[in-house]
Write a protein that holds these residues in place. Structure first.
Motif, PDB file in Angstrom:
ATOM      1  N   UNK A  27       0.889  -1.298   0.002  1.00 21.42           N
ATOM      2  CA  UNK A  27       0.026   0.001   0.051  1.00 21.42           C
ATOM      3  C   UNK A  27       0.840   1.264   0.000  1.00 21.42           C
ATOM      4  N   UNK A  28       2.002   1.062   0.569  1.00 17.96           N
ATOM      5  CA  UNK A  28       2.778   2.438   0.462  1.00 17.96           C
ATOM      6  C   UNK A  28       3.071   2.958  -0.932  1.00 17.96           C
ATOM      7  N   UNK A  29       3.061   2.106  -1.898  1.00 18.42           N
ATOM      8  CA  UNK A  29       3.393   2.586  -3.314  1.00 18.42           C
ATOM      9  C   UNK A  29       1.983   3.638  -3.830  1.00 18.42           C
ATOM     10  N   UNK A  30       0.985   3.412  -2.767  1.00 18.06           N
ATOM     11  CA  UNK A  30       0.068   4.475  -3.464  1.00 18.06           C
ATOM     12  C   UNK A  30       0.304   5.923  -3.144  1.00 18.06           C
ATOM     13  N   UNK A  31       1.144   6.055  -2.208  1.00 21.39           N
ATOM     14  CA  UNK A  31       1.534   7.333  -1.638  1.00 21.39           C
ATOM     15  C   UNK A  31       1.953   8.401  -2.687  1.00 21.39           C
ATOM     16  N   UNK A  32       1.345   9.494  -2.993  1.00 19.75           N
ATOM     17  CA  UNK A  32       1.382  10.795  -3.785  1.00 19.75           C
ATOM     18  C   UNK A  32       1.045  10.053  -5.164  1.00 19.75           C
ATOM     19  N   UNK A  33       0.310   9.373  -5.205  1.00 22.09           N
ATOM     20  CA  UNK A  33      -0.112   8.899  -6.803  1.00 22.09           C
ATOM     21  C   UNK A  33      -1.609   9.528  -6.825  1.00 22.09           C
ATOM     22  N   UNK A  34      -1.942   9.806  -8.027  1.00 25.04           N
ATOM     23  CA  UNK A  34      -3.309  10.375  -8.476  1.00 25.04           C
ATOM     24  C   UNK A  34      -4.321   9.441  -9.209  1.00 25.04           C
ATOM     25  N   UNK A  35      -3.598   8.306  -9.859  1.00 29.15           N
ATOM     26  CA  UNK A  35      -4.405   7.535 -10.468  1.00 29.15           C
ATOM     27  C   UNK A  35      -3.689   5.863 -10.512  1.00 29.15           C
ATOM     28  N   UNK A  36      -4.342   4.916 -10.519  1.00 23.55           N
ATOM     29  CA  UNK A  36      -3.575   3.691 -10.404  1.00 23.55           C
ATOM     30  C   UNK A  36      -4.673   2.721 -11.267  1.00 23.55           C
ATOM     31  N   UNK A  37      -3.670   1.983 -12.124  1.00 21.27           N
ATOM     32  CA  UNK A  37      -4.107   1.036 -13.008  1.00 21.27           C
ATOM     33  C   UNK A  37      -3.607  -0.152 -12.411  1.00 21.27           C
ATOM     34  N   UNK A  39      -8.638   7.136  -7.880  1.00 19.54           N
ATOM     35  CA  UNK A  39      -9.407   6.480  -8.892  1.00 19.54           C
ATOM     36  C   UNK A  39      -8.549   5.217  -9.327  1.00 19.54           C
ATOM     37  N   UNK A  40      -9.451   4.137  -9.567  1.00 23.73           N
ATOM     38  CA  UNK A  40      -8.667   2.977  -9.812  1.00 23.73           C
ATOM     39  C   UNK A  40      -8.981   2.110 -11.122  1.00 23.73           C
ATOM     40  N   UNK A  41      -8.405   1.328 -11.780  1.00 21.82           N
ATOM     41  CA  UNK A  41      -8.948   0.880 -12.832  1.00 21.82           C
ATOM     42  C   UNK A  41      -8.229  -0.807 -12.899  1.00 21.82           C
ATOM     43  N   UNK A  56      -7.643  -2.498  -5.078  1.00 23.44           N
ATOM     44  CA  UNK A  56      -8.747  -1.621  -5.272  1.00 23.44           C
ATOM     45  C   UNK A  56      -9.493  -1.194  -3.954  1.00 23.44           C
ATOM     46  N   UNK A  57      -9.277  -1.941  -2.997  1.00 19.76           N
ATOM     47  CA  UNK A  57      -9.891  -1.415  -1.721  1.00 19.76           C
ATOM     48  C   UNK A  57      -8.906  -0.339  -1.043  1.00 19.76           C
ATOM     49  N   UNK A  58      -7.666  -0.776  -1.186  1.00 21.11           N
ATOM     50  CA  UNK A  58      -6.502   0.433  -0.501  1.00 21.11           C
ATOM     51  C   UNK A  58      -6.891   1.593  -1.334  1.00 21.11           C
ATOM     52  N   UNK A  59      -7.202   1.709  -2.647  1.00 20.07           N
ATOM     53  CA  UNK A  59      -7.501   2.750  -3.429  1.00 20.07           C
ATOM     54  C   UNK A  59      -8.793   3.519  -2.853  1.00 20.07           C
ATOM     55  N   UNK A  60      -9.473   2.818  -2.703  1.00 23.07           N
ATOM     56  CA  UNK A  60     -10.940   3.312  -2.362  1.00 23.07           C
ATOM     57  C   UNK A  60     -10.550   4.185  -1.134  1.00 23.07           C
ATOM     58  N   UNK A  61      -9.956   3.512   0.236  1.00 25.56           N
ATOM     59  CA  UNK A  61      -9.466   3.980   1.569  1.00 25.56           C
ATOM     60  C   UNK A  61      -9.051   5.331   1.179  1.00 25.56           C
TER      61      UNK A  61
END
Length: 188
Positions: free
Chosen positions: A71-81, A103-105, A94-99
């Protein structure tokens, strides 16, 4: 009924995370770079295809991280694929992005997606995005091929001319719109 809201993002102003280093990761990275080659992309996977390494060498804004998702890879990200071959990892991301309200694809899993990547027709500055509401990416691809074939390569010249006309128009917004509508009426 397709209730998706079409939008064109300025990806080069965003920080994008792609999770997955296989064929799907390659497809998603290729799509991002084809549309916005200066986008800052971090791609994370325990194994990364040689083709992805080759793309990263051509695009200095692409950072490859050989590691399992965290989940640390989500830090300072705007969009996730997401494009891994592990459904439980995809769901966790997807759950980590929602928290984090990101936005995730999740590739090939419409129920886990906040957005879909469209099939795109490009002719100079003209860009047309095609969506089937996640039902058939293959149809969208074929329809893109049809549009690419029938749309003339001279469209950029037309767009440039219309921009020059638009820049020279005088009057209020409505007068300008009326004139541009009159000029482009021949396209019907």
């Amino acid at each position: 009924m397709n209730t998706l809201f079409p939008i064109f993002l300025k990806l080069e102003q965003l920080q994008v995370l792609i999770v997955g280093g296989g064929y799907v990761g390659l497809e998603k990275l290729t799509a991002v770079l084809a549309n916005a080659p200066q986008t800052d992309v971090t791609l994370v996977a325990p194994e990364i295809r040689a083709e992805i390494h080759a793309l990263a060498q051509q695009h200095p804004h692409v950072k490859l991280v050989i590691d399992v998702y965290n989940p640390s890879f989500l830090e300072e990200k705007d969009l996730v694929i997401v494009g891994t071959n592990d459904k439980s990892v995809n769901r966790q991301i997807q759950e980590d992005c929602k928290a984090k309200r990101l936005l995730v694809n999740v590739a090939d899993t419409p129920d886990l997606c906040d957005f879909y990547l469209s099939s795109v027709v490009k002719k100079g500055d003209l860009k047309i995005a095609i969506s089937t509401n996640g039902k058939s990416p293959t149809f969208a691809k074929r329809f893109r091929e049809v549009l690419e074939e029938i749309l003339p390569d001279t469209l950029q010249e037309t767009l440039d001319n219309l921009q020059q006309i638009r820049n020279k128009l005088k009057g209020d917004f409505q007068e300008k719109m009326d004139k541009l509508n009159e000029i482009t009426k021949v396209m019907k």
